[in-house]
Design a protein around this motif. Structure first.
Motif, PDB file in Angstrom:
ATOM      1  N   PRO A 314      19.125 -16.328  50.537  1.00  0.00           N
ATOM      2  CA  PRO A 314      19.838 -16.993  51.628  1.00  0.00           C
ATOM      3  C   PRO A 314      21.350 -16.802  51.566  1.00  0.00           C
ATOM      4  CG  PRO A 314      19.051 -18.587  50.016  1.00  0.00           C
ATOM      5  CD  PRO A 314      18.446 -17.276  49.648  1.00  0.00           C
ATOM      6  N   ALA A 315      21.883 -16.493  50.397  1.00  0.00           N
ATOM      7  CA  ALA A 315      23.333 -16.308  50.271  1.00  0.00           C
ATOM      8  C   ALA A 315      23.801 -15.033  50.953  1.00  0.00           C
ATOM      9  CB  ALA A 315      23.742 -16.298  48.802  1.00  0.00           C
ATOM     10  N   THR A 316      22.962 -14.000  50.932  1.00  0.00           N
ATOM     11  CA  THR A 316      23.347 -12.710  51.505  1.00  0.00           C
ATOM     12  C   THR A 316      22.554 -12.372  52.763  1.00  0.00           C
ATOM     13  OG1 THR A 316      21.728 -11.490  50.179  1.00  0.00           O
ATOM     14  CG2 THR A 316      23.917 -11.855  49.197  1.00  0.00           C
ATOM     15  N   GLY A 317      21.417 -13.034  52.958  1.00  0.00           N
ATOM     16  CA  GLY A 317      20.564 -12.732  54.098  1.00  0.00           C
ATOM     17  C   GLY A 317      19.707 -11.501  53.907  1.00  0.00           C
ATOM     18  N   ARG A 318      19.772 -10.886  52.733  1.00  0.00           N
ATOM     19  CA  ARG A 318      18.983  -9.670  52.505  1.00  0.00           C
ATOM     20  C   ARG A 318      17.750  -9.976  51.664  1.00  0.00           C
ATOM     21  NH1 ARG A 318      19.747  -7.395  47.452  1.00  0.00           N
ATOM     22  NH2 ARG A 318      18.993  -5.402  48.242  1.00  0.00           N
ATOM     23  N   SER A 319      16.840  -9.019  51.626  1.00  0.00           N
ATOM     24  CA  SER A 319      15.634  -9.144  50.817  1.00  0.00           C
ATOM     25  C   SER A 319      15.770  -8.311  49.555  1.00  0.00           C
ATOM     26  CB  SER A 319      14.402  -8.683  51.610  1.00  0.00           C
ATOM     27  OG  SER A 319      14.123  -9.574  52.660  1.00  0.00           O
ATOM     28  N   ARG A 320      15.440  -8.908  48.437  1.00  0.00           N
ATOM     29  CA  ARG A 320      15.561  -8.253  47.135  1.00  0.00           C
ATOM     30  C   ARG A 320      14.345  -7.377  46.837  1.00  0.00           C
ATOM     31  NH1 ARG A 320      17.266 -13.395  43.294  1.00  0.00           N
ATOM     32  NH2 ARG A 320      19.452 -13.593  43.966  1.00  0.00           N
ATOM     33  N   ARG A 321      14.530  -6.427  45.922  1.00  0.00           N
ATOM     34  CA  ARG A 321      13.398  -5.601  45.477  1.00  0.00           C
ATOM     35  C   ARG A 321      12.422  -6.437  44.660  1.00  0.00           C
ATOM     36  NH1 ARG A 321      14.428  -1.427  41.762  1.00  0.00           N
ATOM     37  NH2 ARG A 321      12.484  -0.439  42.436  1.00  0.00           N
ATOM     38  N   TRP A 322      12.980  -7.294  43.809  1.00  0.00           N
ATOM     39  CA  TRP A 322      12.210  -8.172  42.933  1.00  0.00           C
ATOM     40  C   TRP A 322      12.698  -9.602  43.162  1.00  0.00           C
ATOM     41  CZ3 TRP A 322       8.324  -6.139  39.970  1.00  0.00           C
ATOM     42  CH2 TRP A 322       8.336  -4.755  39.781  1.00  0.00           C
ATOM     43  N   PRO A 323      11.957 -10.604  42.766  1.00  0.00           N
ATOM     44  CA  PRO A 323      12.436 -11.968  42.980  1.00  0.00           C
ATOM     45  C   PRO A 323      13.826 -12.226  42.417  1.00  0.00           C
ATOM     46  CG  PRO A 323      10.114 -12.010  42.385  1.00  0.00           C
ATOM     47  CD  PRO A 323      10.567 -10.584  42.231  1.00  0.00           C
ATOM     48  N   TRP A 324      14.130 -11.668  41.240  1.00  0.00           N
ATOM     49  CA  TRP A 324      15.408 -11.940  40.575  1.00  0.00           C
ATOM     50  C   TRP A 324      16.548 -11.040  41.044  1.00  0.00           C
ATOM     51  CZ3 TRP A 324      10.878 -10.319  38.320  1.00  0.00           C
ATOM     52  CH2 TRP A 324      10.795  -8.951  38.032  1.00  0.00           C
ATOM     53  N   GLY A 325      16.246  -9.989  41.759  1.00  0.00           N
ATOM     54  CA  GLY A 325      17.289  -9.068  42.202  1.00  0.00           C
ATOM     55  C   GLY A 325      16.754  -7.668  42.371  1.00  0.00           C
ATOM     56  N   ASP A 326      17.631  -6.684  42.240  1.00  0.00           N
ATOM     57  CA  ASP A 326      17.230  -5.289  42.455  1.00  0.00           C
ATOM     58  C   ASP A 326      16.952  -4.530  41.167  1.00  0.00           C
ATOM     59  OD1 ASP A 326      17.460  -5.707  45.143  1.00  0.00           O
ATOM     60  OD2 ASP A 326      19.416  -4.750  45.345  1.00  0.00           O
ATOM     61  N   GLU A 327      17.320  -5.103  40.027  1.00  0.00           N
ATOM     62  CA  GLU A 327      17.102  -4.385  38.773  1.00  0.00           C
ATOM     63  C   GLU A 327      15.636  -4.446  38.354  1.00  0.00           C
ATOM     64  OE1 GLU A 327      18.547  -8.557  37.459  1.00  0.00           O
ATOM     65  OE2 GLU A 327      18.812  -7.169  39.152  1.00  0.00           O
ATOM     66  N   ASP A 328      15.192  -3.388  37.674  1.00  0.00           N
ATOM     67  CA  ASP A 328      13.805  -3.315  37.241  1.00  0.00           C
ATOM     68  C   ASP A 328      13.496  -4.405  36.219  1.00  0.00           C
ATOM     69  OD1 ASP A 328      13.197  -1.128  38.833  1.00  0.00           O
ATOM     70  OD2 ASP A 328      13.834   0.317  37.322  1.00  0.00           O
TER      71      ASP A 328
END
Length: 442
Positions: A314-328
């Motif tokens: 909700p802070a950026t309005g974008r969807s992440r790759r993973w729940p925690w972010g974009d890192e593997d």
């Protein structure tokens, strides 16, 4: 890497592909380290003999990477039909003239050697099948999906344990019961993940009403309360179809639970042990999950709700790759990759929480969603209809998130799984949701 191929040079991508393929093969090899008669036996009519899965993995590699991408002559064209999953049901495969364990190992090894030769020569660009290493990623995902199927076969086999792994980490945070997900739009699916399969595509905007969702998957302890409150004996908690299945199949508890006197135990990979109350319940079918949710005064989340809870920031309005972010994922984020042979207690992976504060949305247990398996708007078949299209609209319910037996290559935030609502030999669990009250909606 930030995307499956983004930001990498061709050589870095080549190395990543090789590492991913090797990880899958090492896992598969460990799963067939059993006596030859165990490899050729059919441990359940729901499953193939382990040796069929193993040679099938090699055959798919040969079809897509050796023959198609590499343009090379067939290794064993004579076995194509025998290892075609659409021509042979799981129950019938044991009767086929399968490659024996030695022949299968030799075949799979020969194919893999040729695959690495093809990888060295592929530009990993240009042709859509090779762009970003897609064909190699597709094959890597296929092997890991079959590895998880083989792991489920190990769970169904009788006899002493042959697989071993350390216990997962203990809970380190105490979790609130639920998280409220506010109404609004979010981007579902992906158009940019190079190894995403066709049913994950394309990215599209969905508007979702506000809802509340469990912070963590439903645990053994909560399921035991449902059971002791007569949950399996109360038809009003079940759908008509679900109750008919419960009666016909004689369901009285999750699969692999056993009552010893007054205490319940669970058998896992040949070991019988007492239930662990704060571990997610596993091996429940969709109908059981629905009944539990109704008993709890809640419902199962839809697939759209599940993905918003997992990916929306909700802070950026974008969807992440993973729940925690974009890192593997790492061992700090999630219980994936058969690192452990059981779900982890709820609260064990605070680093893996989603932006909205929902925990353990990757790994541990596949989670049933109250949605059928349908295409995203704008869906296009690629590269073959039999992966997704033939299953759309059938008697399937969607599963999301992956289990402790799912490798990271097949568990990203957009990855979609599906199965018949009666299935529970797979590593399935659930979390529940509810609609918001008028006061909560504001």
């Amino acid at each position: 890497m930030t995307t499956a191929s983004g930001g990498m040079t061709t050589e870095q991508l080549r190395e990543h592909v090789a590492t991913t393929l090797t990880r899958g093969r090492e896992r598969t090899a460990a799963l067939i380290e059993v006596e030859p008669d165990e490899l050729t036996a059919q441990h359940s009519t729901l499953m193939s003999p382990l040796v069929w899965d193993y040679a099938h993995i090699g055959n798919q590699e040969e079809l897509w990477l050796v023959r198609d991408v590499g343009g090379r002559d067939p290794v064993r064209q004579d076995i194509d039909q025998m290892y075609d999953a659409f021509l042979n049901t799981r129950a019938s495969r044991v009767a086929l003239p399968l490659l024996d364990p030695t022949e299968a190992r030799d075949y799979v090894r020969t194919v893999r050697d040729k695959v690495f030769e093809v990888l060295e020569r592929s530009p990993l660009a240009g042709r859509r099948l090779e762009e970003g290493g897609f064909a190699f990623g597709m094959v890597a995902q296929h092997e890991q999906q079959h590895a998880e199927t083989m792991l489920a076969t190990h769970q169904l086999r009788a006899g002493a344990a042959v697989l071993h792994a350390p216990r997962p980490p203990a809970a380190v945070v105490r979790l609130a019961p639920e998280v409220v997900v506010p109404a609004g739009e979010f981007v579902m699916g992906t158009s940019t993940e190079p190894w995403a399969l066709d049913n994950e595509r394309p990215a599209h905007t969905r508007n979702v009403d506000g809802f509340a969702i469990d912070t963590a998957p439903v645990t053994n302890g909560r399921w035991l309360q449902f059971l002791l409150d007569g949950g399996y004996d109360r038809p009003e908690l079940w759908t008509t179809v679900g109750w008919a299945h419960r009666v016909q199949a004689g369901l009285t508890a999750p699969e692999f639970w056993q009552l010893d006197g007054d205490a319940w135990s669970r058998r896992a990979f040949g070991v019988l042990e007492p239930l662990v109350d704060d571990e997610p319940v596993v091996h429940v079918c969709f109908h059981e999950a629905q009944a539990y949710a109704r008993w709890a005064g809640r419902r199962l989340p839809t697939e759209v709700e599940w993905e918003k809870a997992a990916r929306h920031d909700p802070a950026t309005g974008r969807s992440r790759r993973w729940p925690w972010g974009d890192e593997d994922p790492t061992a700090e984020h999630a219980n994936l990759g058969q690192r452990h042979l059981r779900p982890a207690p709820v609260g064990a992976y605070p680093a893996g929480a989603s932006a909205l504060g929902v925990h353990q949305l990757a790994g541990d247990v596949w989670e049933w969603c109250d949605s059928g398996f349908t295409p995203h708007p704008g869906f296009e078949v690629f590269p073959y209809e039999e992966y997704s299209k033939v299953f759309f609209g059938g008697d399937y319910a969607v599963l999301r998130g992956g289990s402790f037996g799912t490798d990271e290559v097949a568990a990203r935030g957009t990855f979609r799984n599906w199965d018949h609502p009666v299935r529970r030999q797979i590593f399935t669990g659930l979390r529940t949701a509810r609609d918001l009250t008028a006061a909560e909606r504001g």
